[in-house]
Design a protein around this motif. Structure first.
Motif, PDB file in Angstrom:
ATOM      1  N   TRP A  53       0.841  -1.215   0.000  1.00  0.00           N
ATOM      2  CA  TRP A  53       0.000   0.000   0.000  1.00  0.00           C
ATOM      3  C   TRP A  53       0.867   1.252   0.000  1.00  0.00           C
ATOM      4  N   TRP A  54       2.004   1.151   0.703  1.00  0.00           N
ATOM      5  CA  TRP A  54       2.891   2.302   0.801  1.00  0.00           C
ATOM      6  C   TRP A  54       3.500   2.614  -0.566  1.00  0.00           C
ATOM      7  N   GLU A  55       4.064   1.556  -1.177  1.00  0.00           N
ATOM      8  CA  GLU A  55       4.649   1.688  -2.503  1.00  0.00           C
ATOM      9  C   GLU A  55       3.605   2.195  -3.496  1.00  0.00           C
ATOM     10  N   ASN A  56       2.426   1.565  -3.434  1.00  0.00           N
ATOM     11  CA  ASN A  56       1.390   1.901  -4.398  1.00  0.00           C
ATOM     12  C   ASN A  56       0.999   3.366  -4.332  1.00  0.00           C
ATOM     13  N   SER A  57       0.859   3.883  -3.101  1.00  0.00           N
ATOM     14  CA  SER A  57       0.413   5.264  -3.014  1.00  0.00           C
ATOM     15  C   SER A  57       1.502   6.201  -3.512  1.00  0.00           C
ATOM     16  N   LEU A  58       2.772   5.811  -3.284  1.00  0.00           N
ATOM     17  CA  LEU A  58       3.864   6.649  -3.788  1.00  0.00           C
ATOM     18  C   LEU A  58       3.986   6.550  -5.305  1.00  0.00           C
ATOM     19  N   LEU A  59       3.805   5.335  -5.810  1.00  0.00           N
ATOM     20  CA  LEU A  59       3.830   5.153  -7.268  1.00  0.00           C
ATOM     21  C   LEU A  59       2.717   5.965  -7.910  1.00  0.00           C
ATOM     22  N   ARG A  60       1.565   5.959  -7.230  1.00  0.00           N
ATOM     23  CA  ARG A  60       0.424   6.718  -7.703  1.00  0.00           C
ATOM     24  C   ARG A  60       0.802   8.189  -7.859  1.00  0.00           C
ATOM     25  N   GLN A  61       1.451   8.710  -6.795  1.00  0.00           N
ATOM     26  CA  GLN A  61       1.879  10.115  -6.818  1.00  0.00           C
ATOM     27  C   GLN A  61       2.816  10.374  -7.992  1.00  0.00           C
ATOM     28  N   HIS A  62       3.757   9.418  -8.174  1.00  0.00           N
ATOM     29  CA  HIS A  62       4.738   9.549  -9.237  1.00  0.00           C
ATOM     30  C   HIS A  62       4.065   9.673 -10.596  1.00  0.00           C
ATOM     31  N   TYR A  63       3.109   8.761 -10.836  1.00  0.00           N
ATOM     32  CA  TYR A  63       2.459   8.773 -12.133  1.00  0.00           C
ATOM     33  C   TYR A  63       1.521   9.972 -12.286  1.00  0.00           C
ATOM     34  N   GLN A  64       0.923  10.376 -11.140  1.00  0.00           N
ATOM     35  CA  GLN A  64       0.074  11.574 -11.173  1.00  0.00           C
ATOM     36  C   GLN A  64       0.911  12.767 -11.641  1.00  0.00           C
ATOM     37  N   LYS A  65       2.157  12.803 -11.153  1.00  0.00           N
ATOM     38  CA  LYS A  65       3.042  13.910 -11.514  1.00  0.00           C
ATOM     39  C   LYS A  65       3.349  13.864 -13.014  1.00  0.00           C
ATOM     40  N   LEU A  66       3.615  12.656 -13.494  1.00  0.00           N
ATOM     41  CA  LEU A  66       3.889  12.491 -14.922  1.00  0.00           C
ATOM     42  C   LEU A  66       2.699  12.952 -15.759  1.00  0.00           C
ATOM     43  N   ILE A  67       1.507  12.572 -15.277  1.00  0.00           N
ATOM     44  CA  ILE A  67       0.291  12.950 -15.998  1.00  0.00           C
ATOM     45  C   ILE A  67       0.185  14.463 -16.027  1.00  0.00           C
ATOM     46  N   ASN A  68       0.410  15.089 -14.880  1.00  0.00           N
ATOM     47  CA  ASN A  68       0.318  16.544 -14.803  1.00  0.00           C
ATOM     48  C   ASN A  68       1.298  17.202 -15.771  1.00  0.00           C
ATOM     49  N   GLN A  69       2.531  16.646 -15.816  1.00  0.00           N
ATOM     50  CA  GLN A  69       3.544  17.216 -16.707  1.00  0.00           C
ATOM     51  C   GLN A  69       3.109  17.105 -18.164  1.00  0.00           C
ATOM     52  N   SER A  70       2.531  15.942 -18.477  1.00  0.00           N
ATOM     53  CA  SER A  70       2.179  15.716 -19.875  1.00  0.00           C
ATOM     54  C   SER A  70       1.037  16.621 -20.328  1.00  0.00           C
ATOM     55  N   TYR A  71       0.030  16.690 -19.474  1.00  0.00           N
ATOM     56  CA  TYR A  71      -1.150  17.425 -19.907  1.00  0.00           C
ATOM     57  C   TYR A  71      -1.071  18.905 -19.629  1.00  0.00           C
ATOM     58  N   GLN A  72      -0.175  19.273 -18.716  1.00  0.00           N
ATOM     59  CA  GLN A  72      -0.077  20.652 -18.280  1.00  0.00           C
ATOM     60  C   GLN A  72      -1.452  21.229 -17.992  1.00  0.00           C
ATOM     61  N   GLY A  73      -2.231  20.439 -17.227  1.00  0.00           N
ATOM     62  CA  GLY A  73      -3.486  20.966 -16.714  1.00  0.00           C
ATOM     63  C   GLY A  73      -4.718  20.667 -17.535  1.00  0.00           C
ATOM     64  N   PHE A 199       4.487  12.456 -32.849  1.00  0.00           N
ATOM     65  CA  PHE A 199       3.245  11.988 -32.230  1.00  0.00           C
ATOM     66  C   PHE A 199       2.844  12.981 -31.143  1.00  0.00           C
ATOM     67  N   VAL A 200       1.564  12.975 -30.805  1.00  0.00           N
ATOM     68  CA  VAL A 200       1.059  13.883 -29.771  1.00  0.00           C
ATOM     69  C   VAL A 200       1.634  13.467 -28.411  1.00  0.00           C
ATOM     70  N   ASP A 201       2.334  14.390 -27.756  1.00  0.00           N
ATOM     71  CA  ASP A 201       2.991  14.082 -26.489  1.00  0.00           C
ATOM     72  C   ASP A 201       1.975  14.124 -25.352  1.00  0.00           C
ATOM     73  N   SER A 202       1.594  12.960 -24.830  1.00  0.00           N
ATOM     74  CA  SER A 202       0.623  12.921 -23.737  1.00  0.00           C
ATOM     75  C   SER A 202       0.882  11.688 -22.894  1.00  0.00           C
TER      76      SER A 202
END
Ligand SMILES: *[C@@H]1O[C@H](CO)[C@@H](O)[C@H](O)[C@H]1NC(C)=O
Ligand SMILES: *[C@@H]1O[C@H](CO)[C@@H](O)[C@H](O)[C@H]1NC(C)=O
Length: 383
Positions: A53-73, A199-202
């Motif tokens: 659960w600990w790893e998962n929640s941190l991994l979640r954060q990591h990927y959330q950050k990647l998503i934010n970077q890609s979409y820029q909002g 390709f579309v960067d997302s």
């Protein structure tokens, strides 16, 4: 003198009006309770460092950050129906497990066959003038200049490690507009380390980005011995990585290693960022794969992975997709000599630990610069 003053203050405290005293004591109690809870939590985390659960929640954060970077909002519609993609999908040979082949499935996915895309910015014949031992390929959003800057100041700066030639390059998709494209071109004039494909960067297109990385390695740098796909928010102990690859038992072909993920269930919750529809990937679990933060492979694999990808339906989880390609090739990721070197997260910077590992996921580009400078530049042994 001071002590006396403090004693005086203390005695004043004790003689204060009654409502004040219980409040103070109460807040101290609260503090103590919180402190002991925090200590208990830390003990727990340390006793089971790979607690899911600990790893998962941190991994979640990591990927959330990647998503934010890609979409820029601003989020584009997740699975746009593209008539061109549909046509190309129809040309694909059928896979044996054929729940894939409904018409809806064909409209649901992006195309990950890399030769369908063109490089619109490249780094010339960089691998004709030198033969790298290791190429570090960093997928990064066009707008994320800060991450590139930090990498260029740290592990990306090292072009000769333990006597081996190292090359670090960044892979970008299309820029968000003409202005951003101009900036990217300027940046490449200065650093000569950006590759861009059309390709579309997302976030949902990360599988395309990875496959385009494979295509580049296969066609532009076939003489390199090893390559690594490494995320832009990573701490990379490049010395330890090269030392690992120089070990006598390390395979020179069909080798893929990193943090091995096995028995990972596919997420079917529609609201999740890692949601993969059954039509895209019908099995309930992913094949064994190496975590996308950073995986290392012998450079004979990229052409094989690109070729086999033509027969594998793409899905938006790039690391698991590479695992699928390996499986179809009849290959499997191999554990690294020391599995503890491929770390995802730690709770705080520790110089000794950072001197022993190969990867850690970081929170910011500034962390990378700070930790790198501390590890490299501070005098004295790290442990
Ligand atoms: C991502 O963006 C959302 C909304 O803009 C924000 O709430 C969230 O904290 C961001 N997450 C990270 C890890 O940056
Ligand atoms: C992925 O890239 C393709 C090709 O550029 C594009 O048509 C598609 O819209 C992209 N998908 C997403 C979700 O960005």
């Amino acid at each position: 003198m001071r002590l006396a003053a403090r004693r005086r203050r203390k005695s004043r405290l004790l003689t204060m009006s009654p409502p004040c005293l219980p409040k103070k004591i109460l807040s101290w109690f609260k503090f103590l309770i919180l402190l002991s809870m925090a200590l208990l939590f830390l003990c727990y985390v340390h006793s089971i460092p790979s607690s899911p659960w600990w790893e998962n929640s941190l991994l979640r954060q990591h990927y959330q950050k990647l998503i934010n970077q890609s979409y820029q909002g601003k989020l584009p519609p997740p699975f746009r129906v593209d008539p061109n993609n549909l046509a190309k999908a129809d040309e694909l040979p059928e896979t044996t497990s054929s729940t894939y082949s409904t018409l809806t499935a064909r409209t649901l996915y992006h195309q990950a066959y890399a030769p369908n895309y063109q490089f619109i910015m490249d780094v010339g014949d960089v691998c004709k003038t030198k033969t790298p031992f290791l190429v570090l390929m960093v997928p990064v959003a066009p707008g994320n200049k800060e991450a590139r800057h930090a990498i260029r100041l740290t592990w990306g700066k090292e072009n000769s490690v333990q006597g081996e030639t190292i090359l670090t390059l960044f892979m970008l998709g299309l820029a968000g507009g003409a202005e951003q494209q101009q900036k990217v071109l300027q940046e490449n004039k200065l650093h000569h380390d950006l590759i861009q494909s059309n390709f579309v960067d997302s976030y949902l297109n990360l599988t395309i980005k990875t496959m385009v990385i494979m295509e580049w390695l296969a066609t532009r740098c076939p003489t390199a011995a090893y390559a690594m796909k490494v995320d832009s928010d990573m701490f990379l102990n490049i010395d330890n990585l090269v030392l690992m690859l120089q070990k006598p038992g390390i395979p020179k072909t069909n080798y893929l290693t990193g943090r091995i993920m096995w028995d990972i269930p596919v997420i079917r919750v529609k609201s999740s960022k890692w949601y993969v529809p059954e039509e895209m990937y019908p099995n309930p679990k992913y094949p064994t794969y190496t975590l996308g933060m950073g995986y290392v492979f012998s450079n004979d694999l990229p052409p094989k992975i690109v070729a086999i990808s033509k027969t594998i339906r793409p899905f938006n989880i790039e690391d698991a997709y590479i695992g699928m390609c390996m499986k179809q090739l009849g290959l499997a990721p191999k554990p690294p000599p020391d599995a503890s070197q491929f770390q995802a997260y730690n709770t705080e910077y520790n110089r000794c630990q950072y001197s022993r590992i190969i990867t850690y996921i970081l929170q910011s580009p500034q962390e990378l610069i700070n930790y790198w400078m501390d590890l490299r530049k501070k005098p004295g042994p790290p442990c």
